[in-house]
Each structure stands twice: as structure tokens, then as C-alpha cells.
Design a protein around this motif. Structure first.
Motif, PDB file in Angstrom:
ATOM      1  N   PHE A   7       0.846  -1.264   0.095  1.00  0.00           N
ATOM      2  CA  PHE A   7      -0.063  -0.058  -0.016  1.00  0.00           C
ATOM      3  C   PHE A   7       1.001   1.226   0.001  1.00  0.00           C
ATOM      4  CE2 PHE A   7      -1.857  -3.508   2.516  1.00  0.00           C
ATOM      5  CZ  PHE A   7      -2.983  -3.694   1.824  1.00  0.00           C
ATOM      6  N   VAL A   8       0.498   2.305  -0.640  1.00  0.00           N
ATOM      7  CA  VAL A   8       1.218   3.530  -0.402  1.00  0.00           C
ATOM      8  C   VAL A   8       0.518   4.520   0.085  1.00  0.00           C
ATOM      9  CG1 VAL A   8       2.005   5.311  -1.975  1.00  0.00           C
ATOM     10  CG2 VAL A   8       2.083   3.083  -2.837  1.00  0.00           C
ATOM     11  N   GLY A   9       1.231   5.139   1.231  1.00  0.00           N
ATOM     12  CA  GLY A   9       0.848   6.388   2.045  1.00  0.00           C
ATOM     13  C   GLY A   9       1.519   7.605   1.596  1.00  0.00           C
ATOM     14  N   VAL A  10       0.658   8.694   1.382  1.00  0.00           N
ATOM     15  CA  VAL A  10       1.121   9.844   1.007  1.00  0.00           C
ATOM     16  C   VAL A  10       0.984  11.096   1.840  1.00  0.00           C
ATOM     17  CG1 VAL A  10       1.130  11.696  -0.928  1.00  0.00           C
ATOM     18  CG2 VAL A  10       0.624   9.091  -1.406  1.00  0.00           C
ATOM     19  N   ASP A  11       1.783  11.738   2.505  1.00  0.00           N
ATOM     20  CA  ASP A  11       1.598  12.782   3.369  1.00  0.00           C
ATOM     21  C   ASP A  11       2.251  13.940   3.009  1.00  0.00           C
ATOM     22  OD1 ASP A  11       1.586  14.092   6.029  1.00  0.00           O
ATOM     23  OD2 ASP A  11       3.772  13.631   6.350  1.00  0.00           O
ATOM     24  N   VAL A  12       1.213  14.862   2.987  1.00  0.00           N
ATOM     25  CA  VAL A  12       1.669  16.264   2.586  1.00  0.00           C
ATOM     26  C   VAL A  12       1.687  17.058   3.923  1.00  0.00           C
ATOM     27  CG1 VAL A  12       1.161  18.509   1.328  1.00  0.00           C
ATOM     28  CG2 VAL A  12       0.843  16.354   0.413  1.00  0.00           C
ATOM     29  N   GLY A  13       2.911  17.401   4.327  1.00  0.00           N
ATOM     30  CA  GLY A  13       3.042  18.431   5.573  1.00  0.00           C
ATOM     31  C   GLY A  13       3.197  19.872   5.302  1.00  0.00           C
ATOM     32  N   SER A  14       3.736  20.570   6.321  1.00  0.00           N
ATOM     33  CA  SER A  14       3.754  21.863   6.136  1.00  0.00           C
ATOM     34  C   SER A  14       4.977  22.328   5.205  1.00  0.00           C
ATOM     35  CB  SER A  14       3.922  22.700   7.319  1.00  0.00           C
ATOM     36  OG  SER A  14       2.851  22.509   8.264  1.00  0.00           O
ATOM     37  N   ALA A  19       6.113  10.310   0.671  1.00  0.00           N
ATOM     38  CA  ALA A  19       5.223   8.708   0.186  1.00  0.00           C
ATOM     39  C   ALA A  19       6.057   7.709   1.043  1.00  0.00           C
ATOM     40  CB  ALA A  19       5.135   8.840  -1.180  1.00  0.00           C
ATOM     41  N   ALA A  20       5.365   6.560   1.045  1.00  0.00           N
ATOM     42  CA  ALA A  20       5.799   5.570   1.563  1.00  0.00           C
ATOM     43  C   ALA A  20       5.377   4.258   1.084  1.00  0.00           C
ATOM     44  CB  ALA A  20       5.933   5.339   3.191  1.00  0.00           C
ATOM     45  N   GLY A  75      -3.373  -0.395  -3.016  1.00  0.00           N
ATOM     46  CA  GLY A  75      -4.580   0.860  -2.524  1.00  0.00           C
ATOM     47  C   GLY A  75      -3.532   2.077  -2.155  1.00  0.00           C
ATOM     48  N   ILE A  76      -4.054   3.228  -2.047  1.00  0.00           N
ATOM     49  CA  ILE A  76      -3.410   4.543  -1.855  1.00  0.00           C
ATOM     50  C   ILE A  76      -4.297   5.234  -0.896  1.00  0.00           C
ATOM     51  CG2 ILE A  76      -2.320   6.472  -3.158  1.00  0.00           C
ATOM     52  CD1 ILE A  76      -2.169   4.999  -5.518  1.00  0.00           C
ATOM     53  N   GLY A  77      -3.518   5.793  -0.030  1.00  0.00           N
ATOM     54  CA  GLY A  77      -4.133   6.783   1.011  1.00  0.00           C
ATOM     55  C   GLY A  77      -3.406   8.137   0.808  1.00  0.00           C
ATOM     56  N   PHE A  78      -4.267   9.076   1.205  1.00  0.00           N
ATOM     57  CA  PHE A  78      -3.491  10.428   1.298  1.00  0.00           C
ATOM     58  C   PHE A  78      -3.939  11.210   2.538  1.00  0.00           C
ATOM     59  CE2 PHE A  78      -3.943  10.082  -3.395  1.00  0.00           C
ATOM     60  CZ  PHE A  78      -2.679  10.490  -3.879  1.00  0.00           C
ATOM     61  N   ASP A  79      -3.034  11.568   3.158  1.00  0.00           N
ATOM     62  CA  ASP A  79      -3.377  12.744   4.113  1.00  0.00           C
ATOM     63  C   ASP A  79      -2.543  14.042   3.822  1.00  0.00           C
ATOM     64  OD1 ASP A  79      -0.763  13.246   5.933  1.00  0.00           O
ATOM     65  OD2 ASP A  79      -0.598  11.178   5.653  1.00  0.00           O
ATOM     66  N   ALA A  80      -2.963  15.234   4.443  1.00  0.00           N
ATOM     67  CA  ALA A  80      -2.278  16.564   4.365  1.00  0.00           C
ATOM     68  C   ALA A  80      -2.706  17.544   5.405  1.00  0.00           C
ATOM     69  CB  ALA A  80      -2.592  17.137   3.081  1.00  0.00           C
ATOM     70  N   THR A  81      -2.171  18.445   5.494  1.00  0.00           N
ATOM     71  CA  THR A  81      -2.499  19.802   6.233  1.00  0.00           C
ATOM     72  C   THR A  81      -3.756  20.102   6.075  1.00  0.00           C
ATOM     73  OG1 THR A  81      -1.694  21.651   4.978  1.00  0.00           O
ATOM     74  CG2 THR A  81       0.146  20.313   6.412  1.00  0.00           C
ATOM     75  N   CYS A  82      -4.319  20.839   7.037  1.00  0.00           N
ATOM     76  CA  CYS A  82      -5.967  21.315   6.819  1.00  0.00           C
ATOM     77  C   CYS A  82      -5.663  22.741   6.044  1.00  0.00           C
ATOM     78  CB  CYS A  82      -6.523  21.274   8.166  1.00  0.00           C
ATOM     79  SG  CYS A  82      -5.566  21.840   9.596  1.00  0.00           S
ATOM     80  N   SER A  83      -5.345  22.630   4.962  1.00  0.00           N
ATOM     81  CA  SER A  83      -4.806  23.979   4.480  1.00  0.00           C
ATOM     82  C   SER A  83      -6.151  24.204   3.203  1.00  0.00           C
ATOM     83  CB  SER A  83      -3.728  24.073   3.750  1.00  0.00           C
ATOM     84  OG  SER A  83      -2.713  23.927   4.737  1.00  0.00           O
TER      85      SER A  83
END
Length: 544
Positions: A7-14, A19-20, A75-83
Motif C-alpha cells: 500500500f502507498v501512504g502519501v503525506d503532505v506536511g507543512s 510517500a511510503a 491501495g493508496i491513501g492521502f493525508d495533508a495539512t488542513c489548508s
């Protein structure tokens, strides 16, 4: 055979997109990072580009999936800052900046331009505000939307879509206009409880955003899914660009801090209670978010929530935090004469390691068993960027007691230590507010994020609150959280709870130092007194 399932995790921080590549056991096998562009046109203004964010996401996804059979990416999941992301009616970026540059179409979470708008919303006293601790934060989206409407009216008319950044990413990947319950409930004043779910029309009308009601809330979303639900499949052009299969399942997104909470909350530590409601999760990066879940809704003044199913399905979430933690520590170093010199020689991480070594040497020279004793007469109130919780006052400022005419490295080390302690006392302040409002006393803390790499930070958090801290073996809890969502969307796991249990992993336990309790109790009394003093100063100056 499902041996080679990923699975791929994608994180958009500040500051970066990451990605992992994660296996079914929750182990991060490969990761990649790409720095983001940020504009700071005025003090308190922070802007980014959705084009740049998506380009960086594509790069890091390709980096971690290159050489992997695309059939094995389930499967792919995304997270990000609440911008806040603004697009025109054709889905193209539209400027939210007074510069007029369409590349600057994201108002970041840390942007504080909407102070007056937040105040005007709070003055309505609308009933829905009880779900954000009594006050909407200027970091949330409704104040920012109101600012945009008020200050850039021509732009406002041209805006066709507004997204929270995590939902923008799933839209780019799949073309789906669905929104995540997590983003909407936590940052958009969307109602969700066991009885009610939907946009509150009377609230939007009362705060002068009634035009968002038009066309069944088309600009802000009218189909809302739970994090981890199937949002859609990769679009053909996106799949081709990434080198993945068309229609690869993409999960409904989640906010970055909530992804960290999700990735940690099922972690197992030796002899530590695994009940989710007995744990407080700390996601420590530029800011720190404190996540608590409960089986019943608990209203806490100055703390966001309770939000139903915003992180863990069928549990109520309360979200507290500190607007500046990693950012504050960086500022303390970079604004000090000795810090400026050190940063010319070392990177930030090495500077922090150098300061910790200095503190140990200083403590040894004085015969102290613990470095914290060095700040007996050095105290800080850490709200240099306002207070998010539990006071919920963005106008609060920082305070320092113990300054001398001293620009040495030793002085910087003391200031750094006092800052770490102040952040820990902020956590204790939040815990006291949660327990006073109805939470059972917490049994442990979970920690992840950049600051979780600092043993001094973790130990002082444990000592200050008097609780053990679980440090997950899998250090990338945020990326793991988004990968857990991807696993759910793929249907490899039937639900989020099962995915958490199978992918949560184990943790090391950092215990509090028992003989330091009295010292930190005293320091915490000073900490609270500093806040009270700041309020007294204001009252004196405002006395007519």
C-alpha cells in the motif's frame, strides 16, 4: 498468495510531500520526500501552490513504487495539512493572495490573516460552535473563506471549488468531488453526530457565507465519505504518469495529524493499557496536535470536538494542540546569536544534538542528576504564535523569565531546554482540561512526528505529565496512517479497526523519572502563573 501486497501512504506536511511503500504488516519499506514551495507575503501569511503540491506528490509516489510490480500496489491513501485550496470553475488554481499570482492558491493552516473574521463568527454564539470548544479558530476554513470573500470579492466570484488540501489530493488522483468527513467535521464546521449529519444552513447564513449553500453546496462538497472508504480509482492519465494501474483504489483522505493518530493508536507497548480512550496521541511537527478518542461525546472548553467518527469510526474525537512547537524550537535557535553561528556550521538536527550535549555537560558540572534542573529560575510561556488549546486565544504571546546579558551557547542551551519544557507543560495543561471535562485519567501518551526523534523532548514530556510514552517502532506513523486508509479502500482489510490491529505494530515505552515529579509540579505552577500575569498586564493597559 498475498505475500507481496503493498500500500502507498502519501503525506503532505507543512514543508514537504512524502510517500511510503508499506506492507500488509504496517512496515514502511521505502520512503521519499520532496520539499514544497511556501510564500510568506506578510507576517502571519503563509501560502502554497496546489500545482506544486501535486507535482511533489507524483514525484514521491513514483520514487517509492519504481521497480515494484504495479499489480502489487493494492491501495493508496492521502493525508495533508488542513489548508484551504481555491480553484476556479474549470478546476484551475485561482489566487487567494493579494499578489494575484494564481500559483498562490492555498492558504496554509498556520496562516493567521483571518483573525477578525474568526472573531465575527464567534460573536454569533451559534450553537454549532460548541463542537469547536466554543470558538472557531482562525486556522480553520470558515474564517479563511470569509476573509477571501471580504478582501478579494472579485476572486471570490470566480471561485468554483474549495477543498481542504487532503480532499484536493484525492480529487486530483480520482476526479471525485467527494469530501472526507474528517476534514469537514474538524475544520469546516460540518455537523456529524449519531443523529445529525450535514451542512448547517443557518450557520452559513448567519456568518455571511450563504452563497456556499447554492447548488446543493457544490463549491464545498455534497457527498461526504468516511476516511478509508473507497473514494475512487486512479484516473487513466494519473495512473500513466505514476506508472501504476488505472483504477487502483484510492481511499477517502484524512488530515495529517489524524493520520498520525490513526497510525499510532493501535500500537502495543509492554504492560500498557491498549484501550484507545486511555491514550492521548501527540503528533509533533511544525505544530503539535493532541488527539483523544472516547466512546461518548465530551465537550471541552477551548478544545475542538467532539467529532463523531473523524479519526476512528464510531468514536468521538477531541483535538487539541499547540500552534507552534517544532517551529518555535527552530525560531529559538535561529534568533539567538549563538544559534545563528551554529547554523552556519551544522544543520538544525545537529545543532539540537550539540545543545543537548552542552546541557548534559552543564548539568554534570553542577552535580545535577537531571538536565531539567538547570532551568530552576528560567521559565517560558510558549505561545509565540497564539494559543490553540486549551485557552483558544490566538492573540496570546510568548513570555520568558530568566534572561541575562549573555549570548553564549550555554545560554542558548538553557533557552532551548526551557522551550522544550514549556511545550511539555502545554501538553499537561491540555490533559488537565480534558480530564476536568469528563475524560478518565489517561494511562499513556503516544508520540510521533519530527520531534519524536528527540529523546530529550520525549523524556521531558513523560516527566512533565507523569505518564509513560509509547514511541512506535515504525517511526513514520503519519505515513502508516495514510497507508492504513489505502489498505481499507482496497478491501484487503474489512474496516479501519481491523487494519489498525494488523498494521499498528509495537512500541518502546519511555517511563517518567519519578524523582523529577516535584520539580515539574513547581515549574507547571509557574507556567500557569505566567498566563495569569499576561492577562493581568492586558487588563492594566486596557483599564480606562
Amino acid at each position: 498468495m498475498d505475500r507481496n501486497i503493498y500500500f502507498v501512504g502519501v503525506d503532505v506536511g507543512s514543508g514537504s510531500a512524502r510517500a511510503a511503500l508499506v506492507d500488509k504488516h504496517g512496515v514502511v519499506l521505502k520512503s521519499a520526500v520532496k520539499d514544497l514551495k511556501t510564500w510568506k507575503p506578510k507576517p502571519g501569511y503563509y501560502e502554497q501552490s496546489s500545482n506544486d503540491v501535486w507535482d511533489c506528490c507524483e514525484r514521491v509516489i513514483k520514487d517509492v513504487t519504481t521497480g515494484i510490480n504495479s499489480k502489487q500496489i493494492k491501495g493508496i491513501g492521502f493525508d495533508a495539512t488542513c489548508s484551504l485550496v481555491a480553484l476556479d470553475y474549470n478546476g484551475n488554481p485561482i489566487s487567494i493572495s493579494e499578489t494575484g499570482n494564481n500559483e498562490q492558491n492555498i492558504i496554509m493552516w498556520m496562516d493567521h490573516r483571518a483573525h477578525e473574521e474568526a472573531n465575527s463568527i464567534n460573536k454569533t454564539g451559534h450553537e454549532i460552535l460548541k463542537f469547536v470548544g466554543g470558538k472557531v479558530s482562525l486556522e480553520m476554513e470558515m474564517p479563511k473563506l470569509l476573509w477571501l470573500k471580504k478582501h478579494l470579492p472579485q476572486t471570490w466570484k470566480k471561485c468554483g471549488y474549495f477543498f481542504d488540501l487532503p480532499d484536493f489530493l484525492t480529487w486530483k488522483a480520482t476526479g471525485s468531488l467527494t469530501r472526507s468527513l474528517c476534514s469537514l467535521v474538524c475544520k469546516w464546521n460540518y455537523e456529524c453526530s449519531t443523529k445529525t449529519r450535514g451542512w448547517n444552513v443557518s450557520f452559513l447564513q448567519e456568518i455571511n457565507l450563504e452563497d456556499l449553500v447554492v447548488d446543493n453546496f457544490a463549491k464545498i462538497g455534497n457527498k461526504v465519505l468516511m476516511p478509508g472508504e473507497l473514494c475512487g480509482g486512479l484516473l487513466p492519465n494519473v495512473a500513466s504518469s505514476l506508472g501504476l494501474l488505472e483504477d487502483t483504489p484510492v481511499a477517502t483522505s484524512i488530515i495529517d495529524a489524524h493520520a498520525g493518530g490513526l497510525g499510532m493508536i493501535g500500537t502495543i507497548g509492554d504492560n500498557i493499557n491498549c484501550d484507545m480512550s486511555s491514550r492521548l496521541s501527540l503528533i509533533c511537527g511544525t505544530s503539535t496536535c493532541h488527539m483523544a478518542v472516547n466512546t461518548k461525546p465530551i465537550l471541552v472548553n477551548g478544545i475542538w470536538g467532539p467529532y463523531f467518527s473523524a479519526m476512528v469510526p464510531n468514536m468521538w474525537l477531541n483535538e487539541a494542540g499547540q500552534s507552534a512547537s517544532g517551529m518555535l524550537l527552530d525560531y529559538v535557535i535561529s534568533s539567538h546569536p549563538a544559534g545563528i553561528e551554529l547554523l552556519r556550521k551544522y544543520n538544525t538536527g545537529d545543532v539540537r544534538a550539540h545543545l543537548k550535549q552542552l546541557l548534559q555537560t552543564m548539568a554534570k558540572s553542577k552535580g545535577y542528576q537531571d538536565v531539567s534542573l538547570l532551568t530552576r529560575n528560567f521559565h517560558m510561556w510558549p505561545d509565540f504564535h497564539g494559543n490553540r488549546s486549551p485557552i483558544a486565544d490566538p492573540t496570546l504571546t510568548g513570555m520568558i523569565v530568566g534572561l541575562t546579558i549573555n549570548s553564549s551557547e550555554d545560554n542558548l542551551a538553557l533557552l532551548y531546554l526551557a522551550t522544550v519544557q514549556a511545550l511539555a507543560y502545554g501538553t499537561r495543561h491540555i490533559i488537565e482540561a480534558l480530564v476536568q471535562a469528563g475524560y478518565e485519567p489517561f494511562k499513556s501518551l503516544l508520540i510521533c512526528g519530527g520531534l519524536a526523534k528527540d529523546p530529550l523532548f520525549i523524556q521531558i514530556q513523560a516527566d512533565s505529565v507523569g505518564l509513560p510514552i509509547l514511541k512506535p517502532h515504525e517511526k513514520e506513523s503519519v505515513l502508516l496512517g495514510s497507508a492504513i486508509l489505502g489498505a481499507c479502500a482496497s478491501q484487503y482489510f474489512n474496516n479501519v479497526e481491523t487494519a489498525i490491529q494488523n498494521m499498528g505494530g509495537k512500541a518502546d515505552v519511555v517511563k517518567p523519572t519519578a524523582h523529577m515529579k516535584q520539580f515539574h509540579d513547581k515549574k507547571f505552577k509557574v507556567f500557569i502563573k505566567m498566563f495569569q500575569d499576561q492577562m493581568q498586564y492586558r487588563n492594566i493597559m486596557n483599564d480606562t
